[in-house]
Design a protein around this motif. Sequence first.
Motif, PDB file in Angstrom:
ATOM      1  N   TYR A   1      41.982  29.527  35.780  1.00  0.00           N
ATOM      2  CA  TYR A   1      41.205  30.519  35.040  1.00  0.00           C
ATOM      3  C   TYR A   1      41.764  30.663  33.634  1.00  0.00           C
ATOM      4  O   TYR A   1      42.904  30.264  33.337  1.00  0.00           O
ATOM      5  CB  TYR A   1      41.150  31.868  35.766  1.00  0.00           C
ATOM      6  CG  TYR A   1      42.473  32.446  36.198  1.00  0.00           C
ATOM      7  CD1 TYR A   1      43.144  33.394  35.423  1.00  0.00           C
ATOM      8  CD2 TYR A   1      43.057  32.070  37.412  1.00  0.00           C
ATOM      9  CE1 TYR A   1      44.342  33.941  35.832  1.00  0.00           C
ATOM     10  CE2 TYR A   1      44.267  32.614  37.827  1.00  0.00           C
ATOM     11  CZ  TYR A   1      44.898  33.549  37.037  1.00  0.00           C
ATOM     12  OH  TYR A   1      46.098  34.091  37.437  1.00  0.00           O
TER      13      TYR A   1
ATOM     14  N   HIS B   1      42.913  27.365  42.017  1.00  0.00           N
ATOM     15  CA  HIS B   1      41.936  27.980  41.114  1.00  0.00           C
ATOM     16  C   HIS B   1      42.539  28.071  39.713  1.00  0.00           C
ATOM     17  O   HIS B   1      43.631  28.627  39.538  1.00  0.00           O
ATOM     18  CB  HIS B   1      41.564  29.385  41.597  1.00  0.00           C
ATOM     19  CG  HIS B   1      41.006  29.428  42.984  1.00  0.00           C
ATOM     20  ND1 HIS B   1      39.656  29.395  43.246  1.00  0.00           N
ATOM     21  CD2 HIS B   1      41.624  29.479  44.192  1.00  0.00           C
ATOM     22  CE1 HIS B   1      39.459  29.445  44.554  1.00  0.00           C
ATOM     23  NE2 HIS B   1      40.643  29.493  45.148  1.00  0.00           N
TER      24      HIS B   1
ATOM     25  N   LEU C   1      41.427  38.292  41.081  1.00  0.00           N
ATOM     26  CA  LEU C   1      41.330  38.357  39.628  1.00  0.00           C
ATOM     27  C   LEU C   1      40.722  39.679  39.179  1.00  0.00           C
ATOM     28  O   LEU C   1      41.141  40.253  38.161  1.00  0.00           O
ATOM     29  CB  LEU C   1      40.506  37.183  39.090  1.00  0.00           C
ATOM     30  CG  LEU C   1      41.100  35.781  39.336  1.00  0.00           C
ATOM     31  CD1 LEU C   1      40.295  34.732  38.595  1.00  0.00           C
ATOM     32  CD2 LEU C   1      42.562  35.714  38.925  1.00  0.00           C
ATOM     33  N   HIS C   2      39.734  40.180  39.936  1.00  0.00           N
ATOM     34  CA  HIS C   2      39.148  41.474  39.592  1.00  0.00           C
ATOM     35  C   HIS C   2      40.172  42.589  39.788  1.00  0.00           C
ATOM     36  O   HIS C   2      40.262  43.502  38.954  1.00  0.00           O
ATOM     37  CB  HIS C   2      37.913  41.743  40.442  1.00  0.00           C
ATOM     38  CG  HIS C   2      37.293  43.087  40.155  1.00  0.00           C
ATOM     39  ND1 HIS C   2      36.580  43.353  39.012  1.00  0.00           N
ATOM     40  CD2 HIS C   2      37.311  44.248  40.880  1.00  0.00           C
ATOM     41  CE1 HIS C   2      36.175  44.607  39.027  1.00  0.00           C
ATOM     42  NE2 HIS C   2      36.604  45.173  40.146  1.00  0.00           N
TER      43      HIS C   2
ATOM     44  N   GLU D   1      37.542  33.745  32.739  1.00  0.00           N
ATOM     45  CA  GLU D   1      36.639  32.669  33.155  1.00  0.00           C
ATOM     46  C   GLU D   1      37.308  31.898  34.285  1.00  0.00           C
ATOM     47  O   GLU D   1      38.363  31.293  34.097  1.00  0.00           O
ATOM     48  CB  GLU D   1      36.343  31.734  31.983  1.00  0.00           C
ATOM     49  CG  GLU D   1      35.377  30.612  32.328  1.00  0.00           C
ATOM     50  CD  GLU D   1      35.065  29.709  31.145  1.00  0.00           C
ATOM     51  OE1 GLU D   1      34.261  28.772  31.323  1.00  0.00           O
ATOM     52  OE2 GLU D   1      35.628  29.939  30.049  1.00  0.00           O
ATOM     53  N   LEU D   2      36.688  31.919  35.464  1.00  0.00           N
ATOM     54  CA  LEU D   2      37.232  31.243  36.638  1.00  0.00           C
ATOM     55  C   LEU D   2      36.497  29.926  36.846  1.00  0.00           C
ATOM     56  O   LEU D   2      35.264  29.895  36.914  1.00  0.00           O
ATOM     57  CB  LEU D   2      37.083  32.135  37.877  1.00  0.00           C
ATOM     58  CG  LEU D   2      37.535  31.551  39.219  1.00  0.00           C
ATOM     59  CD1 LEU D   2      39.030  31.259  39.217  1.00  0.00           C
ATOM     60  CD2 LEU D   2      37.172  32.514  40.362  1.00  0.00           C
TER      61      LEU D   2
ATOM     62  N   SER E   1      39.831  37.191  48.368  1.00  0.00           N
ATOM     63  CA  SER E   1      39.297  35.975  47.745  1.00  0.00           C
ATOM     64  C   SER E   1      39.856  35.850  46.331  1.00  0.00           C
ATOM     65  O   SER E   1      40.387  36.819  45.759  1.00  0.00           O
ATOM     66  CB  SER E   1      37.774  36.035  47.687  1.00  0.00           C
ATOM     67  OG  SER E   1      37.360  37.046  46.765  1.00  0.00           O
TER      68      SER E   1
ATOM     69  N   GLU F   1      35.779  26.073  38.883  1.00  0.00           N
ATOM     70  CA  GLU F   1      35.600  25.620  40.261  1.00  0.00           C
ATOM     71  C   GLU F   1      36.960  25.221  40.859  1.00  0.00           C
ATOM     72  O   GLU F   1      37.781  24.608  40.186  1.00  0.00           O
ATOM     73  CB  GLU F   1      34.648  24.417  40.312  1.00  0.00           C
ATOM     74  CG  GLU F   1      33.187  24.770  40.096  1.00  0.00           C
ATOM     75  CD  GLU F   1      32.646  25.671  41.204  1.00  0.00           C
ATOM     76  OE1 GLU F   1      32.920  25.385  42.388  1.00  0.00           O
ATOM     77  OE2 GLU F   1      31.962  26.652  40.882  1.00  0.00           O
TER      78      GLU F   1
ATOM     79  N   HIS G   1      40.558  43.406  35.801  1.00  0.00           N
ATOM     80  CA  HIS G   1      39.166  43.843  35.706  1.00  0.00           C
ATOM     81  C   HIS G   1      38.801  44.323  34.306  1.00  0.00           C
ATOM     82  O   HIS G   1      37.614  44.415  33.970  1.00  0.00           O
ATOM     83  CB  HIS G   1      38.869  44.952  36.743  1.00  0.00           C
ATOM     84  CG  HIS G   1      39.743  46.170  36.592  1.00  0.00           C
ATOM     85  ND1 HIS G   1      40.994  46.248  37.174  1.00  0.00           N
ATOM     86  CD2 HIS G   1      39.548  47.335  35.924  1.00  0.00           C
ATOM     87  CE1 HIS G   1      41.532  47.420  36.874  1.00  0.00           C
ATOM     88  NE2 HIS G   1      40.692  48.100  36.114  1.00  0.00           N
TER      89      HIS G   1
ATOM     90  N   ASN H   1      38.214  35.537  43.570  1.00  0.00           N
ATOM     91  CA  ASN H   1      37.466  36.448  42.696  1.00  0.00           C
ATOM     92  C   ASN H   1      37.972  37.878  42.809  1.00  0.00           C
ATOM     93  O   ASN H   1      38.127  38.576  41.796  1.00  0.00           O
ATOM     94  CB  ASN H   1      35.970  36.392  43.039  1.00  0.00           C
ATOM     95  CG  ASN H   1      35.253  35.274  42.308  1.00  0.00           C
ATOM     96  OD1 ASN H   1      35.394  35.122  41.098  1.00  0.00           O
ATOM     97  ND2 ASN H   1      34.480  34.489  43.049  1.00  0.00           N
ATOM     98  N   ASP H   2      38.221  38.303  44.030  1.00  0.00           N
ATOM     99  CA  ASP H   2      38.686  39.676  44.238  1.00  0.00           C
ATOM    100  C   ASP H   2      40.096  39.887  43.681  1.00  0.00           C
ATOM    101  O   ASP H   2      40.414  40.954  43.145  1.00  0.00           O
ATOM    102  CB  ASP H   2      38.656  40.028  45.728  1.00  0.00           C
ATOM    103  CG  ASP H   2      37.242  40.222  46.258  1.00  0.00           C
ATOM    104  OD1 ASP H   2      36.331  40.402  45.424  1.00  0.00           O
ATOM    105  OD2 ASP H   2      37.055  40.183  47.485  1.00  0.00           O
TER     106      ASP H   2
END
Length: 296
Positions: free
Chosen positions: A9, A7, A213-214, A223-224, A208, A226, A218, A210-211
């Motif tokens: 970002y 990933h 990075l959050h 910007e993540l 995940s 694909e 946060h 997303n989790d």
Amino acid sequence: MAFDQLHRYLFNQGNVRGELVRLQSSYQAILDSYPYPSVIQKLLGELMAATSLLTATLKFKGDIAIQIQGKGPLSYAVINGTDKQQMRGVARWDEELTELPEAFSELVQKGVLVITITPEKGERYQGMVALDKPTLAECIEGYFEQSEQLATKVILRTQFSDDAAKACGMFLQVLPTSSQTTEKTDTDFDHLSTLTDTIKDEELFLLSANDILHRLYHQEEVELFEPTSVIFKCSCSKDRSAQALTSVSKDELLDIVAKDGDIKMNCQYCHAEYSFDSIDVESIHAGTYGLPAGQA
């Protein structure tokens, strides 16, 4: 939660890029190729995650090899990665030792880290730095500080269970957009690096992307992109092995066949074995090996 993915970002309000990679099947494929001791397995996982992270920084078609050379129990370890995130690797150590040291500095003594970038078009580049820090991650950070003067943060982790081996890595780096960084850029990077250092193993291996990075950023605008799949793939083949035999005289090859019954060649990465008989030797040196019957 997905593994064997890289990933990328970007911090939109800072001059910093990031990457996250998590490996399982691709990593296990390397471990399955040879009975590596646990400490070598761990190092290969860190090396594979690092190679994936660095390969993702390529802006052209080609590959990166990250290689460790040492004079201790481990003499050699390398992972090759292409711009398509195709990985392969191998390690060599003193197999007569019944026990290997766990500490990186003791496993790799008087070692050097060699990073080789080979574009499909253009000149090959090779950089080298001493393995004089406690961890592989810190040595890679030192490489970027020395060779490119780019502030870099690297985190490398491995995890082993009864059903799978996993390797994860994170990478932060100041974008090489100018020859000089500003005080704000340095402050932004130091802040993000401190946040990244708080990641826990259970978060890195279970949450995940997303989790993660959050959890870490946060309060930042991230910007993540694909994800890219990471796979184990060896580039060896019988045709490539046949090509290598063209550098050996035909008489010498036929002598080996007469003595041993055939010529066996093994891939150092995936340990695939290719055999050649006297008919193969004749066609290899006649330049007709691999051609359809009508063209031979």
